[in-house]
Design a protein around this motif. Sequence first.
Motif, PDB file in Angstrom:
ATOM      1  N   ARG A 253       0.780   6.314 -16.850  1.00  0.00           N
ATOM      2  CA  ARG A 253       0.142   6.748 -17.997  1.00  0.00           C
ATOM      3  C   ARG A 253      -1.151   7.375 -17.841  1.00  0.00           C
ATOM      4  N   GLU A 254      -2.023   6.914 -16.679  1.00  0.00           N
ATOM      5  CA  GLU A 254      -3.423   7.308 -16.512  1.00  0.00           C
ATOM      6  C   GLU A 254      -3.080   8.415 -15.288  1.00  0.00           C
ATOM      7  N   GLY A 255      -1.574   8.759 -14.918  1.00  0.00           N
ATOM      8  CA  GLY A 255      -1.656   9.621 -14.055  1.00  0.00           C
ATOM      9  C   GLY A 255      -2.013   9.472 -12.715  1.00  0.00           C
ATOM     10  N   LEU A 256      -1.888   8.138 -12.421  1.00  0.00           N
ATOM     11  CA  LEU A 256      -2.160   7.605 -10.931  1.00  0.00           C
ATOM     12  C   LEU A 256      -0.829   7.185 -10.252  1.00  0.00           C
ATOM     13  N   LEU A 257      -0.605   7.803  -9.033  1.00  0.00           N
ATOM     14  CA  LEU A 257       0.274   7.281  -8.387  1.00  0.00           C
ATOM     15  C   LEU A 257       0.148   5.948  -7.564  1.00  0.00           C
ATOM     16  N   HIS A 258       1.363   5.325  -7.422  1.00  0.00           N
ATOM     17  CA  HIS A 258       1.310   3.963  -6.882  1.00  0.00           C
ATOM     18  C   HIS A 258       0.750   3.745  -5.343  1.00  0.00           C
ATOM     19  N   THR A 259       0.055   2.759  -5.128  1.00  0.00           N
ATOM     20  CA  THR A 259      -0.521   2.765  -3.821  1.00  0.00           C
ATOM     21  C   THR A 259      -0.520   1.019  -3.056  1.00  0.00           C
ATOM     22  N   ASP A 260       0.379   0.591  -3.801  1.00  0.00           N
ATOM     23  CA  ASP A 260       0.548  -0.966  -3.312  1.00  0.00           C
ATOM     24  C   ASP A 260       1.843  -1.537  -2.720  1.00  0.00           C
ATOM     25  N   ILE A 261       1.955  -1.700  -1.425  1.00  0.00           N
ATOM     26  CA  ILE A 261       3.178  -1.903  -0.787  1.00  0.00           C
ATOM     27  C   ILE A 261       3.627  -3.317  -0.806  1.00  0.00           C
ATOM     28  N   THR A 262       2.570  -4.307  -1.328  1.00  0.00           N
ATOM     29  CA  THR A 262       3.001  -5.672  -1.610  1.00  0.00           C
ATOM     30  C   THR A 262       3.824  -5.326  -2.816  1.00  0.00           C
ATOM     31  N   GLN A 263       3.561  -4.790  -3.774  1.00  0.00           N
ATOM     32  CA  GLN A 263       4.174  -5.082  -4.943  1.00  0.00           C
ATOM     33  C   GLN A 263       5.701  -4.365  -4.805  1.00  0.00           C
ATOM     34  N   LEU A 264       5.850  -3.151  -4.032  1.00  0.00           N
ATOM     35  CA  LEU A 264       7.166  -2.611  -3.817  1.00  0.00           C
ATOM     36  C   LEU A 264       8.084  -3.520  -2.763  1.00  0.00           C
ATOM     37  N   LEU A 265       7.561  -4.101  -2.208  1.00  0.00           N
ATOM     38  CA  LEU A 265       8.268  -5.171  -1.170  1.00  0.00           C
ATOM     39  C   LEU A 265       8.588  -6.457  -2.182  1.00  0.00           C
ATOM     40  N   ILE A 266       7.761  -6.872  -3.228  1.00  0.00           N
ATOM     41  CA  ILE A 266       8.272  -7.844  -3.922  1.00  0.00           C
ATOM     42  C   ILE A 266       9.419  -7.441  -4.774  1.00  0.00           C
ATOM     43  N   LEU A 267       9.166  -6.291  -5.462  1.00  0.00           N
ATOM     44  CA  LEU A 267      10.250  -5.832  -6.241  1.00  0.00           C
ATOM     45  C   LEU A 267      11.644  -5.510  -5.405  1.00  0.00           C
ATOM     46  N   ALA A 268      11.479  -4.874  -4.327  1.00  0.00           N
ATOM     47  CA  ALA A 268      12.845  -4.304  -3.530  1.00  0.00           C
ATOM     48  C   ALA A 268      13.408  -5.647  -3.053  1.00  0.00           C
TER      49      ALA A 268
END
Length: 548
Positions: A253-268
Amino acid sequence: MVSVSPRLRDSLGYEDPEETDPRLSFGFRSLSINSAEYENYEPHGDRRAFAGSPDPGARRIKRQRQSDQTLHHAIPFEYKTVADGDLFRIACILPGVDQLCINQSDLDERAHQVSIMKHIFNKARVTVWLGDEDDRSKKLCEYARKMGRGEHAPRDSPKTVLSRILSQRQLQDAVRQLLQRPWFSRVWVVPEVALARFAEVAIGSELVSWDNLVRLIKDTQLSRKSGFDKQTALLGNPRQRIAIISQMNASQREGLLHTDITQLLILAKSSNATDCRDKIYAYFAMTLLRLRPDYRERPDYKRSVERLYIEIAEHYVNSIRYDDYYSRWHALNEQRRTQQLMSMLYSAGRLHQHFDLPSWVPDWTFGWYQAPFWCTTDSNLATFSGRDEWSTGIRSLYRAGGETIETLEVLDEAPSQHCLRISALVFDTVAEVSETTPASTPSKDGHSPVSPAESAVTLDTATYSYGRDFFKTTKGLRGMATRGIQTGDFLAILLGGDVPVVLRSANVVDVEDVAYTLLCECFVQSDDVMQGELIRTDLWLAEDIILC
């Protein structure tokens, strides 16, 4: 409106006219379109029926039966979209389009549609269908709506009004049952909700906004079960997933792309996907890496899974470590960059891989099944901003390797291609391995034991011992690590890492530094080791090693 739901049967050949896809319980029907005459198509001349607004009662049932029969015998028709010229399968014809489906057998089409998914969902009103109603879900939705609106009589407190709908015990049970629904474990639900302009949740015929559902889950404390409880002990548990998705949505919503690999690993690693590459590509539209000139602008489903996982790990290491533009995007300070880099290593290890990968590269298909030492499994459902700050709140209290990384670089030349050079202190060797809990660690060689009052982890903690073996070292230390460690393995502290790791000697010729295979993280019952006193006193013994 875009409907997001589990991959259920989508067939018009119903054996029973009363049997319908439960996702379409609002009066919508399903229509397949399979040809290419869009340019000459005149919608006013199309007499094939489709369902529009819900029509309650007997008229609705009769009309749905007629619609099923008409659609079942209709001549296949095909539209070509004006926007991109590709073929779509359109389900649920409405005044707008309800669902866009991709031809999964066409790899080029699938890659293209994934690349434009952001543009679709950014303009979509997403309805998440969680399944049929049960005995508690209807009241749960009512509870969430009234809680969100703050509805109550002048003389009643909000708590009194809500307790009339569900008691605290009933509320906890209803939320726990809701979070066990299959939708919460699918990988593609993450971008579908995180990228959405507006999202709402449907359970049977009940609707509640995503924000109200998150608020309800945030304010409902689930009671902890004795022993090993997957809903609280594992990374990627449903409450964590909801927290991460909500933070991602705030970023979009703020137009910011994601930069947290920790979050992606936890989700995936806590998600299900038919194609293992979707563990990466599901997040394609949300990450900053897609803008890099050396990274493909479209997913490549023809690449092998191993090659994809290696390349994405190398890209993240190089971006976090050396790319100032990447770090400035979300104001990543040195501590957060270190935490993200170490989270990749703690998510990897030979004992946590299905595919043939370098031991430091995470296998995104290997699910979480142990309570981690390197971070907590708290949901961290806070007030969400667009900044990638969620992972900071789950960092463990241990500081075995201090706060600073020295050497950490990917090697790109043979014979050590795809290996990682990193600074570490190899401080002990595994002497015995056992499946039973050993006695507490005696104070020896200056390594004091961890006091149970100071640590949530002890060797007899059921939550943390699940799936792990116990070990004793040559220096008399005791601890636990993933089942599969052996006598002769080494204990090491990675500079900048919060907990120790277990290494195994690797035979790599023609390399200057000592080479090891990373096996897993571990816990050592010693305050000196876990809180960083050992690395402070013996830092001069640390050296660069190679992880292969």
